[in-house]
Design a protein around this motif. Structure first.
Motif, PDB file in Angstrom:
ATOM      1  N   VAL A  63       0.796  -1.218  -0.069  1.00  0.00           N
ATOM      2  CA  VAL A  63       0.166   0.151   0.040  1.00  0.00           C
ATOM      3  C   VAL A  63       0.922   1.155  -0.031  1.00  0.00           C
ATOM      4  O   VAL A  63       0.561   1.974  -0.657  1.00  0.00           O
ATOM      5  CB  VAL A  63      -1.018   0.124   1.261  1.00  0.00           C
ATOM      6  CG1 VAL A  63      -1.618   1.403   1.311  1.00  0.00           C
ATOM      7  CG2 VAL A  63      -1.934  -1.034   0.925  1.00  0.00           C
ATOM      8  N   LEU A  71      -3.061   1.664  -2.936  1.00  0.00           N
ATOM      9  CA  LEU A  71      -4.392   1.988  -3.142  1.00  0.00           C
ATOM     10  C   LEU A  71      -4.967   2.635  -4.625  1.00  0.00           C
ATOM     11  O   LEU A  71      -5.921   2.026  -5.226  1.00  0.00           O
ATOM     12  CB  LEU A  71      -4.924   2.777  -2.060  1.00  0.00           C
ATOM     13  CG  LEU A  71      -4.971   2.105  -0.745  1.00  0.00           C
ATOM     14  CD1 LEU A  71      -5.422   3.140   0.579  1.00  0.00           C
ATOM     15  CD2 LEU A  71      -5.773   1.024  -0.563  1.00  0.00           C
ATOM     16  N   LEU A  87      -3.683  -6.888  -1.341  1.00  0.00           N
ATOM     17  CA  LEU A  87      -3.150  -5.779  -0.673  1.00  0.00           C
ATOM     18  C   LEU A  87      -2.299  -6.408   0.535  1.00  0.00           C
ATOM     19  O   LEU A  87      -2.766  -6.952   1.527  1.00  0.00           O
ATOM     20  CB  LEU A  87      -3.895  -4.634  -0.545  1.00  0.00           C
ATOM     21  CG  LEU A  87      -4.457  -3.904  -1.353  1.00  0.00           C
ATOM     22  CD1 LEU A  87      -5.487  -2.914  -0.957  1.00  0.00           C
ATOM     23  CD2 LEU A  87      -3.597  -3.091  -2.278  1.00  0.00           C
ATOM     24  N   SER A  89      -0.206  -4.442   3.636  1.00  0.00           N
ATOM     25  CA  SER A  89       0.137  -3.078   4.202  1.00  0.00           C
ATOM     26  C   SER A  89       0.365  -3.291   5.818  1.00  0.00           C
ATOM     27  O   SER A  89       0.075  -3.939   6.370  1.00  0.00           O
ATOM     28  CB  SER A  89      -1.087  -2.201   4.071  1.00  0.00           C
ATOM     29  OG  SER A  89      -0.955  -0.868   4.765  1.00  0.00           O
ATOM     30  N   GLY A 100      -9.139  -0.695   1.709  1.00  0.00           N
ATOM     31  CA  GLY A 100      -8.641  -1.590   0.770  1.00  0.00           C
ATOM     32  C   GLY A 100      -9.741  -2.627  -0.278  1.00  0.00           C
ATOM     33  O   GLY A 100      -9.614  -2.749  -1.479  1.00  0.00           O
TER      34      GLY A 100
END
Length: 240
Positions: A63, A71, A87, A89, A100
């Motif tokens: 991210v 994003l 994703l 992060s 997300g």
């Protein structure tokens, strides 16, 4: 390192996008040991170059990166009906996970996470992509919406994944399992949180209000307030 035997199913092409070289190399080594073909990129510019020349099945996308963040890239790829996206992060709060999912990720993992957790997530994401739609018996539809009670996923009539908090999902699940019946706040609270819950019943009003906002893309009323009695889930619910 993962030592289990390589499966014939583990033959997809993965793209790992992360500005941290150590993370890229660790994931590439771990997933490559499972039989996946793995590409790596340090930013979204390199990611786009790889996507232009390589058929990628799934992207593991960090991210927080310099330049275009994960994003933004996820939203862009999802709009183009691109590869499945996981994703990854350091931001692991509920609102971060929801954001997300709302921009198009299929899964959201908070760092630190183990290679085994990433492997399990990659496999689940690829299975979902291969099948097109969930096939489990706990998939239901209503007014064009689709909800999978097993994976806790809600899709709107356009196929967009809608992020729900645990509380919102618990209340929606009660409605799905008891459609077209007037349910009191007490009954909703007991079904969603258990009969011994001491939570204030007005919390149900808050969850229902949030659900209504997230279901507002439908022109028809989905959750109706029945004065002095509770709530009614209006649509007919069916299994595909």
């Amino acid at each position: 390192m993962l030592n289990a035997p390589i499966s014939a199913a583990d033959s997809a092409t993965l793209l790992i996008v992360d500005d941290d070289r150590d993370i890229r190399m660790l994931l590439a080594e771990s997933l490559g040991a499972r039989g996946y073909k793995v590409e790596t990129a340090s930013n979204t510019r390199e990611m786009d170059q790889i996507l232009a020349r390589t058929a990628v099945d799934l992207i593991i996308l960090d991210v927080m990166m310099p330049g275009e963040d994960g994003l933004s890239a996820c939203r862009r790829i999802a709009r183009q009906d691109g590869p499945e996206i996981v994703l990854l992060s350091a931001l692991g709060e509920e609102q971060d996970r929801i954001l997300g999912l709302e921009v198009g990720a299929g899964h959201y993992l908070a760092k630190p996470c183990s290679p085994r957790e990433i492997l399990a997530t990659v496999r689940a994401a690829l299975r979902r992509r291969a099948s097109g739609v969930p096939t489990e018996s706990d998939v239901y539809t209503f007014d064009g919406w689709r909800i999978d009670l097993g994976s806790h996923e809600l899709f709107d009539p356009r196929g967009v994944l809608i992020g729900l908090t645990d509380g919102e999902f618990a209340v929606l699940r009660v409605f799905i399992e008891r459609p077209r019946r007037v349910l009191s706040r007490e009954a909703l609270l007991a079904a969603a949180r258990g009969p011994d819950s001491d939570a204030y019943d007005r919390a149900i009003d808050v969850q229902v209000s949030r659900l209504r906002r997230k279901l507002r893309s439908s022109e028809d009323e989905i959750i109706r307030t029945v004065r002095n009695e509770g709530y009614l889930f209006v649509p007919r619910v069916s299994r595909p």
